[in-house]
Motif scaffolding. Structure first.
Motif, PDB file in Angstrom:
ATOM      1  N   LEU A 259       0.830  -1.205   0.000  1.00 24.88           N
ATOM      2  CA  LEU A 259       0.000   0.000   0.000  1.00 24.88           C
ATOM      3  C   LEU A 259       0.865   1.257   0.000  1.00 24.88           C
ATOM      4  N   CYS A 260       1.907   1.268   0.818  1.00 21.11           N
ATOM      5  CA  CYS A 260       2.797   2.435   0.895  1.00 21.11           C
ATOM      6  C   CYS A 260       3.548   2.660  -0.408  1.00 21.11           C
ATOM      7  N   VAL A 261       4.071   1.583  -1.014  1.00 17.84           N
ATOM      8  CA  VAL A 261       4.813   1.695  -2.273  1.00 17.84           C
ATOM      9  C   VAL A 261       3.906   2.237  -3.374  1.00 17.84           C
ATOM     10  N   PHE A 262       2.696   1.704  -3.446  1.00 17.71           N
ATOM     11  CA  PHE A 262       1.737   2.162  -4.459  1.00 17.71           C
ATOM     12  C   PHE A 262       1.433   3.643  -4.289  1.00 17.71           C
ATOM     13  N   THR A 263       1.150   4.061  -3.063  1.00 21.42           N
ATOM     14  CA  THR A 263       0.782   5.458  -2.794  1.00 21.42           C
ATOM     15  C   THR A 263       1.945   6.396  -3.066  1.00 21.42           C
ATOM     16  N   VAL A 264       3.133   6.032  -2.617  1.00 23.29           N
ATOM     17  CA  VAL A 264       4.306   6.897  -2.781  1.00 23.29           C
ATOM     18  C   VAL A 264       4.692   7.026  -4.255  1.00 23.29           C
ATOM     19  N   CYS A 265       4.578   5.951  -5.016  1.00 27.38           N
ATOM     20  CA  CYS A 265       4.986   5.986  -6.424  1.00 27.38           C
ATOM     21  C   CYS A 265       4.023   6.783  -7.295  1.00 27.38           C
ATOM     22  N   PHE A 266       2.732   6.594  -7.120  1.00 31.90           N
ATOM     23  CA  PHE A 266       1.771   7.147  -8.063  1.00 31.90           C
ATOM     24  C   PHE A 266       1.113   8.450  -7.621  1.00 31.90           C
ATOM     25  N   SER A 267       0.990   8.691  -6.325  1.00 32.96           N
ATOM     26  CA  SER A 267       0.258   9.878  -5.860  1.00 32.96           C
ATOM     27  C   SER A 267       0.850  11.199  -6.349  1.00 32.96           C
ATOM     28  N   PRO A 268       2.185  11.413  -6.273  1.00 32.65           N
ATOM     29  CA  PRO A 268       2.728  12.723  -6.683  1.00 32.65           C
ATOM     30  C   PRO A 268       2.380  13.112  -8.111  1.00 32.65           C
ATOM     31  N   VAL A 269       2.518  12.171  -9.078  1.00 33.29           N
ATOM     32  CA  VAL A 269       2.288  12.532 -10.474  1.00 33.29           C
ATOM     33  C   VAL A 269       0.815  12.804 -10.743  1.00 33.29           C
ATOM     34  N   TYR A 270      -0.080  12.026 -10.124  1.00 31.20           N
ATOM     35  CA  TYR A 270      -1.510  12.229 -10.390  1.00 31.20           C
ATOM     36  C   TYR A 270      -2.037  13.464  -9.666  1.00 31.20           C
ATOM     37  N   ILE A 271      -1.508  13.765  -8.515  1.00 27.81           N
ATOM     38  CA  ILE A 271      -1.885  15.011  -7.829  1.00 27.81           C
ATOM     39  C   ILE A 271      -1.408  16.215  -8.639  1.00 27.81           C
ATOM     40  N   THR A 272      -0.191  16.116  -9.192  1.00 27.90           N
ATOM     41  CA  THR A 272       0.339  17.206 -10.014  1.00 27.90           C
ATOM     42  C   THR A 272      -0.460  17.369 -11.306  1.00 27.90           C
ATOM     43  N   LEU A 273      -0.889  16.255 -11.917  1.00 25.60           N
ATOM     44  CA  LEU A 273      -1.747  16.338 -13.102  1.00 25.60           C
ATOM     45  C   LEU A 273      -3.068  17.037 -12.782  1.00 25.60           C
ATOM     46  N   LEU A 274      -3.595  16.749 -11.605  1.00 27.29           N
ATOM     47  CA  LEU A 274      -4.822  17.415 -11.173  1.00 27.29           C
ATOM     48  C   LEU A 274      -4.589  18.911 -10.965  1.00 27.29           C
ATOM     49  N   LEU A 275      -3.446  19.256 -10.374  1.00 26.27           N
ATOM     50  CA  LEU A 275      -3.101  20.670 -10.174  1.00 26.27           C
ATOM     51  C   LEU A 275      -2.917  21.390 -11.513  1.00 26.27           C
ATOM     52  N   ARG A 276      -2.337  20.683 -12.499  1.00 27.34           N
ATOM     53  CA  ARG A 276      -2.179  21.292 -13.822  1.00 27.34           C
ATOM     54  C   ARG A 276      -3.537  21.583 -14.451  1.00 27.34           C
ATOM     55  N   PHE A 277      -4.470  20.664 -14.295  1.00 30.64           N
ATOM     56  CA  PHE A 277      -5.822  20.881 -14.825  1.00 30.64           C
ATOM     57  C   PHE A 277      -6.462  22.101 -14.176  1.00 30.64           C
ATOM     58  N   ILE A 278      -6.302  22.227 -12.853  1.00 25.07           N
ATOM     59  CA  ILE A 278      -6.863  23.382 -12.129  1.00 25.07           C
ATOM     60  C   ILE A 278      -6.196  24.673 -12.604  1.00 25.07           C
ATOM     61  N   ALA A 279      -4.868  24.624 -12.807  1.00 19.58           N
ATOM     62  CA  ALA A 279      -4.140  25.810 -13.277  1.00 19.58           C
ATOM     63  C   ALA A 279      -4.570  26.210 -14.675  1.00 19.58           C
ATOM     64  N   GLU A 280      -4.856  25.232 -15.526  1.00 20.11           N
ATOM     65  CA  GLU A 280      -5.331  25.529 -16.881  1.00 20.11           C
ATOM     66  C   GLU A 280      -6.711  26.173 -16.858  1.00 20.11           C
ATOM     67  N   VAL A 281      -7.573  25.657 -15.990  1.00 18.86           N
ATOM     68  CA  VAL A 281      -8.914  26.237 -15.857  1.00 18.86           C
ATOM     69  C   VAL A 281      -8.825  27.666 -15.327  1.00 18.86           C
ATOM     70  N   ALA A 282      -7.907  27.883 -14.359  1.00 20.42           N
ATOM     71  CA  ALA A 282      -7.748  29.205 -13.742  1.00 20.42           C
ATOM     72  C   ALA A 282      -6.867  30.140 -14.571  1.00 20.42           C
ATOM     73  N   LYS A 283      -6.324  29.649 -15.701  1.00 23.32           N
ATOM     74  CA  LYS A 283      -5.437  30.443 -16.562  1.00 23.32           C
ATOM     75  C   LYS A 283      -4.211  30.946 -15.795  1.00 23.32           C
ATOM     76  N   ALA A 284      -3.683  30.102 -14.900  1.00 26.24           N
ATOM     77  CA  ALA A 284      -2.507  30.468 -14.100  1.00 26.24           C
ATOM     78  C   ALA A 284      -1.245  30.123 -14.884  1.00 26.24           C
ATOM     79  N   CYS A 285      -0.880  31.009 -15.774  1.00 28.71           N
ATOM     80  CA  CYS A 285       0.239  30.762 -16.691  1.00 28.71           C
ATOM     81  C   CYS A 285       1.561  30.559 -15.951  1.00 28.71           C
ATOM     82  N   SER A 286       1.773  31.298 -14.885  1.00 28.40           N
ATOM     83  CA  SER A 286       3.052  31.228 -14.165  1.00 28.40           C
ATOM     84  C   SER A 286       3.282  29.861 -13.526  1.00 28.40           C
ATOM     85  N   LEU A 287       2.215  29.128 -13.247  1.00 33.75           N
ATOM     86  CA  LEU A 287       2.345  27.826 -12.599  1.00 33.75           C
ATOM     87  C   LEU A 287       2.564  26.690 -13.588  1.00 33.75           C
ATOM     88  N   LEU A 288       2.130  26.852 -14.821  1.00 30.09           N
ATOM     89  CA  LEU A 288       2.086  25.734 -15.760  1.00 30.09           C
ATOM     90  C   LEU A 288       3.473  25.184 -16.094  1.00 30.09           C
TER      91      LEU A 288
END
Length: 315
Positions: free
Chosen positions: A222-251
């Protein structure tokens, strides 16, 4: 907005160096460990079990991911146009990473059924059912990846380099069903199994040792799965939010983070090889504990049935 996702050459070279540092050991050990695992699961094991079916499928996904990694480095360094080679590599990568997650989820569900519902496990679990579920998932994921790549061809110019800042709502669907929903299922099944093992079957020292080992394996997986995959998918979600918010400096920063965290996620195709042995041994040891659990469940059911007439009279 055109330069929102551009990365300067110094940072680009740093990312490439980081990829080489990570991927060279992953490729070396990954191919070696997966070759050994392939030999063990296909040549040494005689009987087909649910675990064997899942492990072979997981091994196939890991081998395809390892095959795609050198191309990932090349496409990160060079602005390679979207051609047949690019399409093939993207299909391999974006089909097999979600499949790796889904198969790990199926292993967690299979473990959950075997431990929580030992009386129903024989009717719910079989190698044929496991193979059928994996086959359906492969077909669905291949079709989805193909349609996704075809849609993306008209939006981007270079392979595996997204420069468009328009929010892709399909990405939100992919993130949810490709990671967060499987994560919730894996956490639920793992927590339930851990609680069940702590409560039951500790009648002897041998059983207690097996339970402690099983708890360790479930927790580490469980720990290996969470540590390996969570950062990239959380960051992908943040990128989607930044695109919706037009936050160019973050992209541009998020693009760098995605490239780095993707390396961490791809390490999992090497770490899975260590889980092959432990998962097979875990299920073998669980099978020696299941009769005890079934006997206890039977006694509980018999006592409940003997008490039912009295309860009905009282009601």
């Amino acid at each position: 907005m055109e330069n929102c996702t551009d990365i300067n050459s110094t940072l680009q070279n740093g990312i490439l160096l980081f990829q080489l540092i990570v991927y060279i050991p992953v490729l070396s050990f990954g191919f070696l460990l997966n070759t050994v695992a392939f030999w063990v699961f296909c040549c040494k094991l005689k009987s087909w079990t649910e675990t064997r079916v899942y492990m072979i499928n997981l091994m196939v996904t890991d081998c395809f991911l390892l095959f795609a990694l050198p191309f990932m480095i090349y496409f990160t360094k060079n602005k390679h146009p979207i051609d047949d080679l690019c399409f093939a590599v993207q299909m391999i990568y974006f089909t097999n990473r979600p499949m790796s997650i889904y198969i790990i989820m199926l292993i967690a569900i299979d473990r959950y059924i075997a431990i929580i519902f030992p009386l129903k496990a024989k009717s719910l679990r079989s190698p044929l059912k496991s193979a059928s579920v994996c086959g359906c998932l492969w077909i669905i994921q291949i079709i989805y990846s193909y349609s996704q790549q075809k849609f993306q061809e008209s939006k981007e110019k270079f392979c595996l380099q997204r420069h468009s800042t328009e929010p892709k709502y399909l990405t939100l669907f992919t993130i949810s069903f490709g990671y967060f929903i499987p994560l919730v299922i894996i956490i639920f099944c793992s927590v339930k199994v851990i609680k069940c093992l702590k409560k039951k079957m500790a009648s002897s020292f041998h059983d207690t040792m097996l339970i402690q080992k099983a708890l360790h394996i479930v927790s580490v997986n469980l720990c290996v799965f969470t540590v390996c995959f969570s950062p990239v998918y959380i960051t992908l979600l943040l990128r989607f939010i930044a695109e919706v918010a037009k936050a160019c400096s973050l992209l541009s920063k998020l693009r760098v983070s995605i490239l780095i965290f993707s390396c961490l996620a791809n390490i999992n195709c090497c770490l899975d090889a260590f889980c092959y042995y432990f998962a097979a041994k875990e299920f073998k040891e669980f099978s020696s504990l299941l009769p005890t659990c079934i006997l206890k469940r039977s006694k509980v059911n018999q006592s409940q049935e003997s008490q039912q007439p009295t309860e009905e009279v009282t009601l």
